[in-house]
Design a protein around this motif. Sequence first.
Motif, PDB file in Angstrom:
ATOM      1  N   ALA A 321       0.795  -1.225   0.000  1.00 35.06           N
ATOM      2  CA  ALA A 321       0.000   0.000   0.000  1.00 35.06           C
ATOM      3  C   ALA A 321       0.829   1.278   0.000  1.00 35.06           C
ATOM      4  N   TYR A 322       2.053   1.216   0.519  1.00 33.25           N
ATOM      5  CA  TYR A 322       2.900   2.407   0.596  1.00 33.25           C
ATOM      6  C   TYR A 322       4.309   2.044   0.140  1.00 33.25           C
ATOM      7  N   ALA A 323       5.085   3.061  -0.167  1.00 34.91           N
ATOM      8  CA  ALA A 323       6.381   2.811  -0.794  1.00 34.91           C
ATOM      9  C   ALA A 323       7.374   2.152   0.147  1.00 34.91           C
ATOM     10  N   SER A 324       7.471   2.658   1.392  1.00 32.13           N
ATOM     11  CA  SER A 324       8.538   2.210   2.278  1.00 32.13           C
ATOM     12  C   SER A 324       9.862   2.276   1.498  1.00 32.13           C
ATOM     13  N   HIS A 325      10.640   1.206   1.492  1.00 39.95           N
ATOM     14  CA  HIS A 325      11.871   1.194   0.691  1.00 39.95           C
ATOM     15  C   HIS A 325      11.579   1.044  -0.787  1.00 39.95           C
ATOM     16  N   GLY A 326      10.333   0.640  -1.073  1.00 38.36           N
ATOM     17  CA  GLY A 326       9.831   0.673  -2.429  1.00 38.36           C
ATOM     18  C   GLY A 326      10.738   0.042  -3.452  1.00 38.36           C
ATOM     19  N   HIS A 327      11.085   0.816  -4.452  1.00 43.82           N
ATOM     20  CA  HIS A 327      11.803   0.274  -5.595  1.00 43.82           C
ATOM     21  C   HIS A 327      13.252  -0.074  -5.269  1.00 43.82           C
ATOM     22  N   SER A 328      13.791   0.477  -4.195  1.00 45.92           N
ATOM     23  CA  SER A 328      15.192   0.179  -3.894  1.00 45.92           C
ATOM     24  C   SER A 328      15.411  -1.299  -3.602  1.00 45.92           C
ATOM     25  N   ILE A 329      14.371  -1.999  -3.140  1.00 42.33           N
ATOM     26  CA  ILE A 329      14.503  -3.437  -2.892  1.00 42.33           C
ATOM     27  C   ILE A 329      14.736  -4.178  -4.207  1.00 42.33           C
ATOM     28  N   ALA A 330      13.870  -3.906  -5.184  1.00 39.28           N
ATOM     29  CA  ALA A 330      14.025  -4.568  -6.485  1.00 39.28           C
ATOM     30  C   ALA A 330      15.308  -4.117  -7.175  1.00 39.28           C
TER      31      ALA A 330
END
Length: 767
Positions: A321-330
């Motif tokens: 639902a929210y970015a958090s670390h978002g794309h940095s994980i992928a």
Amino acid sequence: MTRRSNMALGVSLKRVDAEAKVTGRARYTDDLSMPGMRYAKYVRSPIAHGLVTCIDTQAALQLPGVEAIFTYQDVPQQCFPTAGHAWSLDANKHDVADKQLLTGHVRHHGDGVAIVVACDPLTAEKAAQLVEVEYQELPVMINATTALAADAPRLHGGTSNVLKQHALKGGDPDTALAAAEVLVAGHYQTQVVQHCHLEGVISYAYMDQLQRIVVVSSTQIPHIVRRVVGQALNLPWSAIRVIKPYLGGGFGNKQDVLEEPMCAFLTWKLGGVPVKIELSREECFLASRTRHAFAVSGKLGVSNDGILQAYSLDVLSNTGAYASHGHSIAAAGANKIAYLYPRIALGYQATTYYSNLPNAGAMRGYGAPQVTFALECMMDEAAAQLGMDPLELRMKNVARQGDTNPLNHKKIHSAGILECLQKGRELFEWDARRAACLNQSGPIRRGVGVACLSYASNTYPVGVEIASARLLMNQDGTINLQIGATEIGQGSDTVFAQMAAETIGVPSSAIYVISTQDTDITAYDPGAFASRQSYVTAPAIRQAATELRTKIIQHAAYMCGQPAWALDVVNGEVVFKTRPEQVLFSVQQVSMSAHYDQEVGGQLMAEVSCKTRSNPPAFGCTFVDLTVDIPLCKVTINKIINLHDSGQILNPQLAEGQVHGGMGMGIGWTLFEEMIVDEKSGIVRNPNLLDYKFPTILDLPDLDCAFVETYEPQSAYGHKALGEPPLISPAPAIRNAIWLATGVKIDELPLTPKTLYRHFAQAGLIE
């Protein structure tokens, strides 16, 4: 003559916090209650997606002991970031600000719409249940099919639910794959899991005599919490003080800023009284963080003689639902695996999207377990097409010293992965075990599997890697070590004491590590994540310890009238370099003189803050022998061993504990754990430790590990990462072993009985 080694490093010294923890003297956040404490409880959404149309708080406010209720309309309306670690002066690296303290647009099951403050926890919970909320339900999207549909509702505005996407290339993977003599292609799926740390999410806040907000929290990132709380409340960062006591586990969940901004807001609004928020276990599942579910489409090409030519991975990452670390994980997955098989062309595409799942964030391995699962499954499939032993295929292609990362072109200065595979082959008796698993039939079958990993030692150059150390010598010759790096159970405080003792020349027992981080007192460090702490903090400790040792020698030279260059410090004593058996003074005598000499001296101390600009890869592998009961769809691990190249091993017993813990989590991720979310409603069906199955000690096999010690020249003490790597390779090794045993390729996790049943039935092994 060189000085004698103090032998503080490379030995299994007892943890500096061991006695405090086993006797109960260690004080965690919940042990630090304050007089007049108030307790807060959220009103959480029972639906996964919708708009709040009405909130009625009257009945709750009439309950005796309720002091205040705040709804989403009462809190600051600006969004703030929660991840924190990627923030920098470069706006392109700022964390995504998409979270509010409370929301009127609920985006996942358990999203907070209001919060109650009361005189005790029970009253707060009762009052929260009395708050009546009406919702306008919206379509639920929990996967890429629904979230990325053209007509999907936008969770955070914009033109789609895509958070971010990017592509990386090393060489020309498309051409190399097209020309490959053997081509493997597959689609691999990993699941949502939760961290399940023993100590839940807990923090409290109050205002001090200077009217500053003090936050006490079980967090991995106290200095980042300080900044994010300031951003959330639009206050100067200096108006916030954060204290991190002992911490009972985090595994990345507490690498986000969780309830600290809300605690700060509540004490700010209520005149400075202390307010505590402690999430229940159910709330930890719903409203803290999870591991990202990845869908990975991969291709891999090899030559007929087993030389890897190229591979490409296309990653879809579900951030919830929210970015958090978002794309940095992928995004991080690419560089973490690129070191493993570096002499190839590599393509990597990644897309991260929002959905109505609970918020995903950092978890041990940070994207590497998911992409390594795909890559190492494809390696076994390539070996099968070649008719080659999968161990031999890996040994032909793994990194060697002097290779370069195909994406960032960084040179590999130390690489022991080939030696790990060779040592594992011998210790595990791979050849004999594999031969015994071929050409099986019947309901009970054995399989063996192997998988490899690579992992970097911090976040540079994506993140700024800064660390600090302060050493103060007491009158009795003991030394206080303050570090910004946070001990979260991994044993870093113990290794830091060993580093300081080794460099200064005193016994490790003379180093007292101040484990509590306090942003008013402790110099800056971003926190515990990315397997960075021992690597990034080491230069600061070494520089500070060298400076303190120099000051000890200089004062000792004054005391005895000898030149400083002639003296040394060994085992807590000042000696002549050429006659180390002749003791001039103890370090305690030097310290007493420095403190109390009427003419010269002062307290001997040293402080260093410095940045690290290297990020060497660690390597490792897993060998597993297992039995599959096909009718029962049950997997039993007979033997499993991890081997690691983490450079020089600073404390063998602690290192072994790290590996065992990571292996246990890896087995849980592979065979047991899954957050079950209803596809239509988005409701989490198992948000508790009864229905969410993770392995207990009785469910785990004997865990074996071994090390291949290399020397990393970029490191202060020759070491590299170890915290996260042990988790990464068990999953593909287990999957590969199940394939060898049964002939059934299963390209999804978890490999639970229900998953095995579905695949075995499709393959005709069971009815």
